[in-house]
Design an enzyme around this catalytic site. Structure first.
Site, PDB file in Angstrom:
ATOM      1  N   ASP A  83     -15.452 105.004  59.847  1.00 43.93           N
ATOM      2  CA  ASP A  83     -15.770 105.826  61.000  1.00 43.93           C
ATOM      3  C   ASP A  83     -14.725 105.508  62.073  1.00 43.93           C
ATOM      4  O   ASP A  83     -14.086 104.452  62.040  1.00 43.93           O
ATOM      5  CB  ASP A  83     -17.184 105.491  61.488  1.00 43.93           C
TER       6      ASP A  83
ATOM      7  N   ASP B  98     -14.954 106.626  65.970  1.00 40.78           N
ATOM      8  CA  ASP B  98     -15.447 106.398  67.325  1.00 40.78           C
ATOM      9  C   ASP B  98     -16.404 105.212  67.397  1.00 40.78           C
ATOM     10  O   ASP B  98     -17.367 105.117  66.627  1.00 40.78           O
ATOM     11  CB  ASP B  98     -16.136 107.656  67.843  1.00 40.78           C
TER      12      ASP B  98
ATOM     13  N   ASP C  52     -20.582 102.344  63.280  1.00 40.80           N
ATOM     14  CA  ASP C  52     -21.400 101.809  64.374  1.00 40.80           C
ATOM     15  C   ASP C  52     -22.698 102.576  64.567  1.00 40.80           C
ATOM     16  O   ASP C  52     -23.575 102.116  65.294  1.00 40.80           O
ATOM     17  CB  ASP C  52     -20.620 101.917  65.686  1.00 40.80           C
TER      18      ASP C  52
END
Length: 223
Positions: free
Chosen positions: A8, A10, A184
């Protein structure tokens, strides 16, 4: 042993949300009503963090500022965004994580729910050729229309898009002994559960609770 490393972007490889940050940036450029845009941007970001984002509504909002705009203007603005916002925040530990997988010969890909206009230059900074993001529609002059094409790479859509990408490489999930995915966000739970080696990075509270329950390792790339 063949390994796939998915990242991922961001709040994982970079310590902020590039889509949210670019929304703030276009407000500063005066491309939108600054106060109204910032308020909507913050409201959508709260929904995202809570796992309740209406993606179609958000995309219509986020893509409006670039729709129909001259490409030279867009690229100049993005170059300034990279210089002023992105590059100062990239952490050495994040670069090193990607490099370890690349040096091991793993097939690496960034899988993000942010559109490819915003994220392609960031993926290039990490030296990652393969990028899966929201693909944007263009008109006959190459300008963005404000619409998107195909399945957005969000939640279960990340699995769909990754399967499509692997198929384009003549590959499938079963071709890999290990599938790593770093994220996250609670929104990435579907792909984390699909991976053989899920790793949470600076997890939001909802994902942190799931990671603790499932025994998923946690990584800190801020140092």
């Amino acid at each position: 042993m063949r390994k796939l490393a998915l990242f991922d972007l961001d709040n994982t490889l970079i310590p902020f949300d590039s889509d949210h940050a670019f929304g703030q940036y276009v407000a500063e450029l005066g491309w939108v009503d600054a106060q109204q845009h910032r308020e909507q941007n913050e409201a959508f970001y709260r929904q995202y963090k809570a796992g309740t984002l209406d993606l179609a509504a958000y995309l219509r909002f986020a893509l409006q500022p670039i729709a129909g705009r001259d490409l030279d203007t867009l690229h100049a603005a993005h170059a300034a965004f990279m210089r002023d916002v992105v590059m100062p925040q990239i952490q050495p530990a994040a670069r090193q994580l990607v490099e370890r997988h690349k040096e091991a010969g793993d097939l690496c890909c960034i899988v993000t729910a942010t559109n490819t206009f915003v994220t392609r230059p960031i993926a290039d900074v990490f030296g990652v050729e393969h990028l899966i993001g929201v693909e944007l529609e263009r008109d006959g002059q190459g300008r963005y229309t404000g619409n998107w094409v195909g399945t957005p790479s969000f939640r279960e859509g990340k699995i769909v898009r990754t399967e499509q990408w692997l198929g384009e490489q003549g590959l499938s999930w079963k071709d890999f002994d290990q599938i790593w995915f770093y994220s996250d966000s609670i929104n990435d739970r579907p792909l984390l559960e699909h991976a053989t080696h899920p790793v949470v990075v600076h997890p939001d509270p909802l994902l942190a609770a799931i990671a603790q329950e499932k025994g998923w390792p946690t990584l800190d790339l801020s140092t």
